[in-house]
Design a protein around this motif. Sequence first.
Motif, mmCIF file in Angstrom:
data_model
loop_
_atom_site.group_PDB
_atom_site.id
_atom_site.type_symbol
_atom_site.label_atom_id
_atom_site.label_comp_id
_atom_site.label_asym_id
_atom_site.label_seq_id
_atom_site.Cartn_x
_atom_site.Cartn_y
_atom_site.Cartn_z
ATOM 1 N N LEU A 154 0.902 -0.929 0.065
ATOM 2 C CA LEU A 154 -0.035 -0.127 -0.037
ATOM 3 C C LEU A 154 0.848 1.259 0.049
ATOM 4 C CD1 LEU A 154 -2.731 -1.075 2.538
ATOM 5 C CD2 LEU A 154 -3.252 -0.775 0.229
ATOM 6 N N VAL A 194 -6.850 6.362 1.673
ATOM 7 C CA VAL A 194 -7.131 5.178 1.192
ATOM 8 C C VAL A 194 -6.537 4.004 1.951
ATOM 9 C CG1 VAL A 194 -7.601 3.650 -0.405
ATOM 10 C CG2 VAL A 194 -8.185 5.951 -0.998
ATOM 11 N N VAL A 198 -7.548 1.327 4.477
ATOM 12 C CA VAL A 198 -7.572 -0.129 4.138
ATOM 13 C C VAL A 198 -6.488 -0.960 5.053
ATOM 14 C CG1 VAL A 198 -6.687 -1.701 2.397
ATOM 15 C CG2 VAL A 198 -8.366 0.404 1.897
ATOM 16 N N LEU A 217 -7.412 -8.233 1.926
ATOM 17 C CA LEU A 217 -7.509 -6.771 1.243
ATOM 18 C C LEU A 217 -8.599 -6.593 0.181
ATOM 19 C CD1 LEU A 217 -5.931 -4.071 0.523
ATOM 20 C CD2 LEU A 217 -4.374 -5.536 -0.959
ATOM 21 N N ARG A 218 -8.640 -7.748 -0.475
ATOM 22 C CA ARG A 218 -9.966 -7.932 -1.549
ATOM 23 C C ARG A 218 -11.305 -7.583 -0.650
ATOM 24 N NH1 ARG A 218 -6.822 -11.710 -3.748
ATOM 25 N NH2 ARG A 218 -7.973 -13.389 -2.812
ATOM 26 N N ARG A 221 -11.704 -4.023 0.470
ATOM 27 C CA ARG A 221 -12.012 -3.161 -0.567
ATOM 28 C C ARG A 221 -13.513 -3.153 -0.966
ATOM 29 N NH1 ARG A 221 -8.886 -4.728 -5.887
ATOM 30 N NH2 ARG A 221 -10.279 -6.449 -5.817
ATOM 31 N N THR A 222 -13.968 -4.496 -0.975
ATOM 32 C CA THR A 222 -15.469 -4.639 -1.472
ATOM 33 C C THR A 222 -16.323 -4.137 -0.397
ATOM 34 O OG1 THR A 222 -14.847 -6.728 -2.511
ATOM 35 C CG2 THR A 222 -16.958 -6.400 -1.823
ATOM 36 N N LEU A 224 -15.815 -1.559 1.604
ATOM 37 C CA LEU A 224 -15.724 -0.017 1.903
ATOM 38 C C LEU A 224 -16.444 0.627 0.614
ATOM 39 C CD1 LEU A 224 -12.107 0.698 3.151
ATOM 40 C CD2 LEU A 224 -14.093 1.040 4.102
ATOM 41 N N ARG A 225 -16.769 -0.166 -0.302
ATOM 42 C CA ARG A 225 -17.309 0.458 -1.598
ATOM 43 C C ARG A 225 -18.736 1.440 -0.951
ATOM 44 N NH1 ARG A 225 -16.924 -4.635 -5.889
ATOM 45 N NH2 ARG A 225 -14.703 -4.385 -6.158
ATOM 46 N N PHE A 228 -16.762 4.389 2.262
ATOM 47 C CA PHE A 228 -15.438 4.589 2.642
ATOM 48 C C PHE A 228 -15.388 5.863 3.573
ATOM 49 C CE2 PHE A 228 -11.596 7.052 2.188
ATOM 50 C CZ PHE A 228 -10.403 6.068 2.305
#
Length: 312
Positions: A154, A194, A198, A217-218, A221-222, A224-225, A228
């Motif tokens: 990151l 970000v 994350v 991590l994936r 990310r999902t 937080l859509r 965020f």
Amino acid sequence: MPPPPVAAGWSNQPPPPGGGGRLERSMTVGDVIEAMFTLLRSTFGTVAAVAAILLVPGLVLVITSLTQVEEIFSAASVGPDGAFTLGSGSGIEPLFVILLVLGGLLSLVGSAAAVPATMQVGVDHWNDVTPRVGRALAVGFRRMWGIITVWLALWLPLAVLFALPGLFALVAEEPAWLALYFVVLPVVAVLSLVAIMVGYLVPAAVVAEEIGAWQALRRVRTLLRGTFWPTFGRGLLIGFLLGIVNSVLGFVSSFLGFLPPEVIIVLAIVTNLVSFLVLTPLGNYGGLALYGDLRIRSEGSDVLAMASRLRG
């Protein structure tokens, strides 16, 4: 299988038919802080032992090495020619180097392992499993490497992006390249926000769902859509409040710098212990609470079943 953990503001009500629905009410900052302190009160003995084992050895060695720095510079002198000479003593400089390097390494490893280790204590408590120091330490050391890798993934690109204009200006010997910072700095600032959010939630996903860091991590990310900025705002405020307390502790140590060195050492150890045993677990529990809130609102009462499917 036990029900999913519930803190203030969380709900076990199932999602609407068809799944995928979100529960409307998210945890407020007050709810998250309440969950943090509730967890800390319930697990303080275990989490304090974990934090002490991981963080205190490095702390003691670093503080001891700093006393060596004071001895070296207090004996420094300036010669007739203006040359600055550090003080020397029997074994002082080699001891300083050894303590500083060893203490720094122990602190780095201990700090990295403390994140998943303390979260494991909280997860065990929420799942009605008696938290164990040995289990938490094992999880901490096993999981920290993947988490560190994700953190580096990151932040390293951001560091490179930030350094590029300066490198171009240096190599080409053209200061005009520095004008790129007007473009680079806003981009780095946004991406850093970000990365902070994350990176804060990935350890919670790793521990709560027992999945690898890249899969976590994936997952983060999902989740937080669409959520965020509210999640980031709560996390930022919690971090700010903890930072104020930590700064006050540091200010106390600095303000009392006139005391004898022995007293200052003891004071530094005490204030750092308060930070390690209270503030560090609270910060980690904050990430765990925010992540749990995202999961509950996304998947309702099916959280643990989903975690089992993710683990295969």
